[in-house]
Design an enzyme around this catalytic site. Structure first.
Site, PDB file in Angstrom:
ATOM      1  N   ARG A 236      35.337 -28.553  18.489  1.00  0.00           N
ATOM      2  CA  ARG A 236      35.751 -29.410  17.383  1.00  0.00           C
ATOM      3  C   ARG A 236      37.159 -29.917  17.667  1.00  0.00           C
ATOM      4  NH1 ARG A 236      31.200 -28.486  16.625  1.00  0.00           N
ATOM      5  NH2 ARG A 236      30.045 -28.174  14.674  1.00  0.00           N
ATOM      6  N   GLU A 265      34.786 -39.024  13.205  1.00  0.00           N
ATOM      7  CA  GLU A 265      33.504 -39.369  13.820  1.00  0.00           C
ATOM      8  C   GLU A 265      32.618 -40.074  12.788  1.00  0.00           C
ATOM      9  OE1 GLU A 265      31.648 -35.997  15.654  1.00  0.00           O
ATOM     10  OE2 GLU A 265      33.412 -35.492  16.853  1.00  0.00           O
ATOM     11  N   HIS A 285      30.026 -36.936  21.045  1.00  0.00           N
ATOM     12  CA  HIS A 285      29.546 -35.716  20.381  1.00  0.00           C
ATOM     13  C   HIS A 285      28.043 -35.521  20.603  1.00  0.00           C
ATOM     14  CE1 HIS A 285      30.463 -32.775  16.854  1.00  0.00           C
ATOM     15  NE2 HIS A 285      29.759 -32.202  17.815  1.00  0.00           N
TER      16      HIS A 285
END
Length: 336
Positions: A236, A265, A285
């Site tokens: 993260r 994001e 991601h």
């Protein structure tokens, strides 16, 4: 029961075997990404069970208060994107399997892919070749170098094994309990956090994001890294202090980074500093985004819905809601 699923970008979930667990439910799947509260409130106004894919959508108090029919949020992993206290106040159960006993091989494999890609500058070499250039530099091999694993959990332990297979010296830094486990598994542990950042040639973050770990990697930590070293983050982004990584890369310590996660994001700004740096490999991601991993994850998520509908909720992260007068109980089953 009306079930809504957000952010299924490629309409993948209905193609999974585990999707059959939702047979008999009224399921709506949204394939785009929306964060506007008013739009989401309209979309989800009749939703009773909400399925989230990781932290793609923020579920905050203004939205929750606009969804009087919502009874359950079902997801997997950590939940910094959900206002848990508000859910409890409104009587909404949040079920989220923490999957402590199921390593995410998808993320571990992807982490290793990023390490190889960054150390050999594979994306940069590919781009140059497509632009008519033949070789643009000399990369780095992994054998004999020091791989640092920050956080020896279900993913970090797997990545450590990959490092050992590649002939790297593997060093661990983590909480004391995890350090003891790493030593029992035959790995060396660092003498201190400062020493850890100083000695690693490749340093990979594998820490859960909770309040205690937010910003755990400081600018001073990054400044200790070698100019030739690589920092990898498939965990993260907020584990690192805001702006610290960009500033550290500009200062030359570490010399490279490979990242799959970002402060905001989805990241759609092509001028984001990380995307503009030639010494950074960036991906959107996708560490956990594989069909095999989806099958594992959504089996848990859909099982949580089935359990809730049966009156026996599982993996409840806000257990205080269960005894609350505000608890929104499952709707009655439709007649056969």
């Amino acid at each position: 029961m009306k079930v809504s699923i957000l952010d299924d970008y490629f309409d993948t979930l209905r193609t999974l075997e585990c999707f059959g667990k939702l047979a008999g439910y009224d399921v709506t799947i949204w394939n785009d990404h929306v964060q506007d509260v008013d739009v989401l409130a309209e979309r989800l106004r009749d939703t009773e069970a909400l399925v989230l894919i990781r932290e793609r959508t923020q579920i905050r108090t203004p939205l929750l208060e606009a969804l009087p029919k919502l009874r359950l949020i079902s997801q997997r992993s950590v939940y910094p994107h959900i206002d848990i206290d508000t859910c409890t106040r409104l009587g909404i159960i949040v079920s989220s399997s923490q999957h402590a006993d199921t390593p995410s091989y998808a993320t571990a494999e992807f982490t290793w892919g990023l390490i190889l890609a960054a150390m050999r500058a594979i994306p940069q070499q590919m781009a140059a070749l497509k632009a008519g250039q033949w070789q643009i530099g000399v990369g780095h091999t992994l054998r004999g170098k020091t791989l640092g694993i920050y956080g020896y959990g279900r993913i970090g332990a797997v990545v450590a094994g990959y490092g050992r297979a590649f002939g790297m010296k593997v060093v661990i830094w983590a909480r004391e309990g995890a350090l003891a486990k790493a030593r029992a598994d035959g790995y060396e542990t660092a003498a201190s956090k400062a020493d850890f950042f100083e000695i690693c040639d490749v340093l990979s973050l594998h820490i859960r994001l909770v309040d205690a770990t937010r910003g755990i990697v400081k600018a001073d930590d990054l400044a200790r890294m070698k100019p030739s070293s690589l920092l990898v983050n498939t965990s993260r982004a907020p584990l690192i202090e805001p702006n610290a990584l960009v500033n550290a890369l500009r200062a030359g310590r570490p010399g490279m980074a490979a990242v799959d996660v970002y402060e905001k994001e989805p990241l759609r700004d092509p001028d984001d500093p990380l995307l503009r740096m030639n010494n950074v490999v960036c991906t959107p991601h996708i560490g956990y985004v594989s069909r095999d991993e989806y099958e594992i994850q959504f089996t848990d998520i859909f099982d949580q819905i089935v359990a809730y509908a049966a009156g026996t909720p599982i993996n409840v992260v806000n257990p205080d809601v269960l005894g609350s007068a505000a608890l929104r109980k499952p709707p009655p089953k439709a007649a056969p």
